[in-house]
Design a protein around this motif. Sequence first.
Motif, mmCIF file in Angstrom:
data_model
loop_
_atom_site.group_PDB
_atom_site.id
_atom_site.type_symbol
_atom_site.label_atom_id
_atom_site.label_comp_id
_atom_site.label_asym_id
_atom_site.label_seq_id
_atom_site.Cartn_x
_atom_site.Cartn_y
_atom_site.Cartn_z
ATOM 1 N N THR A 64 0.835 -1.204 0.000
ATOM 2 C CA THR A 64 0.000 0.000 0.000
ATOM 3 C C THR A 64 0.868 1.251 0.000
ATOM 4 N N GLY A 65 0.230 2.408 -0.173
ATOM 5 C CA GLY A 65 0.954 3.681 -0.134
ATOM 6 C C GLY A 65 0.768 4.442 -1.443
ATOM 7 N N LEU A 66 0.563 5.745 -1.338
ATOM 8 C CA LEU A 66 0.366 6.570 -2.537
ATOM 9 C C LEU A 66 1.391 7.696 -2.550
ATOM 10 N N ALA A 67 1.816 8.102 -3.738
ATOM 11 C CA ALA A 67 2.769 9.205 -3.840
ATOM 12 C C ALA A 67 2.032 10.528 -3.598
ATOM 13 N N ASP B 53 2.068 13.237 -5.390
ATOM 14 C CA ASP B 53 1.492 13.856 -6.581
ATOM 15 C C ASP B 53 0.446 12.979 -7.265
ATOM 16 N N VAL B 54 -0.133 12.042 -6.491
ATOM 17 C CA VAL B 54 -1.052 11.090 -7.103
ATOM 18 C C VAL B 54 -2.231 11.791 -7.789
ATOM 19 N N GLY B 55 -2.704 12.874 -7.168
ATOM 20 C CA GLY B 55 -3.857 13.575 -7.725
ATOM 21 C C GLY B 55 -3.568 14.135 -9.113
ATOM 22 N N MET B 56 -2.405 14.800 -9.208
ATOM 23 C CA MET B 56 -1.967 15.363 -10.488
ATOM 24 C C MET B 56 -1.906 14.289 -11.572
ATOM 25 N N ILE B 57 -1.260 13.189 -11.197
ATOM 26 C CA ILE B 57 -1.069 12.120 -12.181
ATOM 27 C C ILE B 57 -2.412 11.581 -12.651
ATOM 28 N N MET B 58 -3.317 11.336 -11.699
ATOM 29 C CA MET B 58 -4.605 10.767 -12.061
ATOM 30 C C MET B 58 -5.359 11.706 -13.009
ATOM 31 N N LYS B 59 -5.235 12.992 -12.717
ATOM 32 C CA LYS B 59 -5.917 13.973 -13.563
ATOM 33 C C LYS B 59 -5.368 13.877 -14.993
ATOM 34 N N GLY B 60 -4.022 13.782 -15.071
ATOM 35 C CA GLY B 60 -3.369 13.662 -16.377
ATOM 36 C C GLY B 60 -3.837 12.432 -17.116
ATOM 37 N N GLU C 166 -1.508 -0.579 -4.300
ATOM 38 C CA GLU C 166 -2.671 0.286 -4.117
ATOM 39 C C GLU C 166 -2.714 1.371 -5.216
ATOM 40 N N PHE C 167 -1.549 1.966 -5.467
ATOM 41 C CA PHE C 167 -1.428 2.991 -6.503
ATOM 42 C C PHE C 167 -1.747 2.377 -7.876
ATOM 43 N N LEU C 168 -1.174 1.179 -8.103
ATOM 44 C CA LEU C 168 -1.374 0.514 -9.390
ATOM 45 C C LEU C 168 -2.863 0.295 -9.667
#
Lengths: 394, 833
Positions: free
Chosen positions: B643-646, B648-655, B729-731
């Motif tokens: 588990t664990g999220l970076a 900048d996860v929000g930015m990346i997801m938006k992209g 989790e990120f994947l």
Amino acid sequence: MKDDFYRSFEDRHRGSRDVINERLNVYLPFVDSLSKYYPNEPVLDLGCGRGEWLELMLEKCFAPFGVDLDDGMLDECRERGLPAHKGDAIAFLKGLPNESQVVVSAFHVVEHITFEQLQSVVSESLRVLKPGGLLIMETPNPENISVGTRSFYLDPTHQRPIPDLLLSFVAEYYGFARVKTLRLQENKSLKKSNSLSLVDVLTGVSPDYAVIAQKAASDDVMHMTSQPFEKDYGVTLNELAATYDLQISKKIEQAESVAQAANAQLYAVLASRSWQITKPLRWCGLQARRLRDEGFVSRAKALVKKIGRPVVKRAMEFVNARPVLRKNIIELINRLGLYERIRRRYWILQGKTHKVSPLVIGRSFVNEFSDLSPRARQIYADLKIEIKKYKENC
Amino acid sequence: MRIVIDMQGAQSESRFRGIGRYTLALAQAIARQAGEHEVWLALNARLPESIPDLRAAFSSLIPLDRIRIFDVPCDEQPSSWMSRAAELIRESFLDSLQADVILVTSFFDGFGTSAVTSIGALPVSHRTAVILYDLIPLLNPEQYLPNKIFSDYYYRKIDWIKNADMLLAISESSQQEGAQHLGMSPEKIWNISAAIGPQFRPHQLGTMAKQALQHRLKIKRKPVLYAPGGFDQRKNFACLIEAYSLLDKTLRDQHQLVIASKLQQPQREELTTLAKRFGLAPDEMVLTGYVEDDELIELYSLAELFVFPSIHEGFGLPILEAMACGTAVIGSNRSSLPEVIGNADALFDPFSPRAIADKMTQVLTDTTFREQLRMQAQHQVQKFSWESCAKTALQALETLSNWSPSSAHAKLPVPSLLTLLEGLAAITDGEPTERELCAVAASIAFNASSHNEKQLLLDISSIVHVDAKSGIQRVVRSLLIELLTFPPHGLVARPVYFDDGIYRYANHFTNGIIGNSDECNDAPVDYCQDDIYLSLDLNMHLAEKTHSVLEHMKLMGVKLNFIVYDLLLVQRPDWWPASNSALFNEWLSSISKLGDNLVCISNAVAEELNEWLKLNLPMRLDNSPIVSSFHLGADIHNSLPTTGLAADVGMIMKGLQARVSFLMVGTIEPRKGHAQVLTTFERLWSEGCDVNLVIVGKRGWMVDKLINRLKCHPEKSRRLFWLEGISDEFLEKVYAASTCLIAASEGEGFGLPLIEAAQHKLPIIARDISVFREVASEHAYYFSGLGADDLEMAIKRWLELFKKGKVPVSDNMPWLTWKESAQQLLQAIFPVA
């Protein structure tokens, strides 16, 4: 022994009266259920000491009576008006009528007497106890390594440590219906600790234990008094050691994964362009250092080897591909008397060294006990027993 | 009736001599004729060289699990205690086979080797029959038992053999010897006779072959042949040579005395001296030395006459061989020879050179007589066949065990080990040392396979040391947990690992993953016949060391199975750092020599492995490995997700959500096709195609260039995303935000990312390689070609289909749980169960 010695010793090492009172609480659930069946009936405490148990039994509406050999201790009982008597515990037990007592207790007594005396205490207790009555024997726990090797012997009147399996076996052997071992007085935080130290393993096992043995009674009584017998008490050596091992191996696992990551990084560095570019630089540095450390002659030899070896190898390949030439060369070498020496060199160059055939090694590596598999170890032990038996019969 | 044949006669030194041949031929014939009887074999583990040969020799005759192997403790020079112990251990083992009768094929043989025989050292529930060849040493002690150690050994055996319930003699004459000198009642000794192989038959030698043979053996004239099969006093060389010297000059000019036998130098000299003494010219006697069977047969055919002057034989096989080859035979009138020759006219008194010479003259001069001899011999040899030997032997054994067609094999309880241990404790010959006790315990533990639960030994040597929790290790861990939790019926699953020359139980490791067991020491592994070994891990770096250990386990009857993940290191060694492919090749060649089953993780790999095996056929006596396949599990939730999220996860997801996003999952290494995909996308972007490329994966090896491209890419973090080392989790989130998975790998063993994509209902573009076809079948869109054009076309086509909603969907792609995967694996190893 001088009158006061034991009392002072107890104060120092067994704990003050209050502490002891608290420690005795663990037995109350066992006794409580009996007080309903036998209110105001007699209970006997062998080696009653300062009378902490007698006091507790009074509170629980039993008729307690204590026996001890030490005047200094008995004084305190008398000071508190507790019924106690100076005398030999076993002799006293033997004088009691059948089925007269609800509880016979012996706190830190059995380690002071011989095994024969212990047997008498247990068998006589069974006789004098009422149906469902309890024999309580508390003693230091030699499973705690610090207790078993050191602190047990601090008391010069101690005879020998008694392992819990022996004490509970004696009770079973003489016919008690239900026997329970309680490990006591351990540091409660150890059980949940995430950072056990080796010292914890060596000293943290419950330092005392008690065997509680119940005389047979009607199913009804046995059932009503069974609950405290079903719980587990204290910490064993195996538990602590296993937890400790698990923690260590987890740490090693973590360390290994760090090492692996480092390895991967190292690999990345080695493969990187800058590292490749600086290679000649490093080589020159290395050569200079080795020249300084090993001297000119040795380095010159190494140079010849380095250049010579591929040449020789190439030549070998050439010859090997031509059987007739090969045969002639071998004959020539043979005639020169160099065959053995050159053959050895040849194998080394080819990277072939003689290996012992596995079939020769086979299973003959069994030399000592540690080489044996678990099944073989069992058989080894059984065999030793049979040999011993056979010798005894002869 | 259950017959156990103690095959040590075909195992020890004697396996190359008469006794070895006799044992093998008789046992095979018995197995062929057994009818409703069960034939089992017992082999000595300490004579291992012969085990593969014997397994091969009986593989079509009896089920292989009836070939049982026993261990005996042994030493360079065993103490008397150890020798007694070995006898008890062997008898106890034979008893554990619950036989009606034990047939011992070689009782006296094996001095100085690990062969062990005894009878009645332990109370047992079977009867014992022994093949009696002869008692020559007993009858001539001063000659054959000169040395104290050997004579003690021999007389001890004589004492033991008197305990036999029955003797099967190889001739009437040895039957009588047994009755006379062992004091056994005649009805307990049967004559089962002997025979020879079918290769001994008349052989027409062509002129060329004849000349070649003569040249090779330096024969110039017609041979008078003696092939005695050994060299000692009773072979009676002196009388024969003297007799030859008595022949007429004319006969001697036409013939040569040819002695075909293995001769040491002193023996050779002895014979030459004899020849000189009796006035033979140097070229009148030819000593051929040892000759192989086929040469011997030619020699029989070439011979004018075969003379056999031996004074004492158990049977006299060479006579029968010569007769079968159509040679005229004369022989001594002593011991078994008259019954083998079966013709009084062909006999002579071996102690009289004159008589021998007369008989030789008669044959060499009287062609009618010679023809008669040969005719009669053709008739006589018909009486001897292995079939009839085996039939008589079976009758004898039936009598011995009171067997009748109606009596079923009554299964006795497995005898307890206690009897053996008590027996060992009661040995009075000396005291055992600690080392001897250990050796004895080890042997008993091995032999007690019938007392033990069978084990499934799971080799996890690599993961025990390092668990990087990726790739193969994840598979090993998942299968291990499945097999430990649900072991196959009748087996105990035990993880093991290789350590410093031996296998140990991985108790420590196992406790770490499935909780406490009773054992926490990693003790050496117990392995017994019938245990199953299964290598879950790829232990290629250990292959050099494990090979000999596994080879020994195989010899001892452990079935060896290996999982094969892929053959990429053979096919494309350039995809890995250099040293790997040598290690892999060594491993592959090792498992192809040893494995019973090689189970591949996909059918595609299995096909590749079969191809490889065709080109690299392993040299082995038993069947080549069976290649099969299973599929891996894909319930990832069961294999410890991280588990664990970076930040900048929000930015990346938006992209990712802004455009159509193509996803690649997997370590960045040469075979995965990242370079081709990146180039393709660069083109797409330059043509104005507004799509994302998302690469998830750690940096691997040999990809410096590509990494630089990724790091410095102008589209980086705009339309090109490289997510390195992200958590599961990120994947999950990335999968949810992506449109399509690109599986561009050029080589895989299986293809887990395809299944992961299907679980997220993500459409797939996959390279058209057979393993992807196998995993995804019609649930993916395929492309081929290594150029950017190829992939660019494919992606454009796919995008068109995507707009129309017509891309292949992966929703219904089948996949297995780890439980199902483990089941498939077990089915591959136990095809019946």
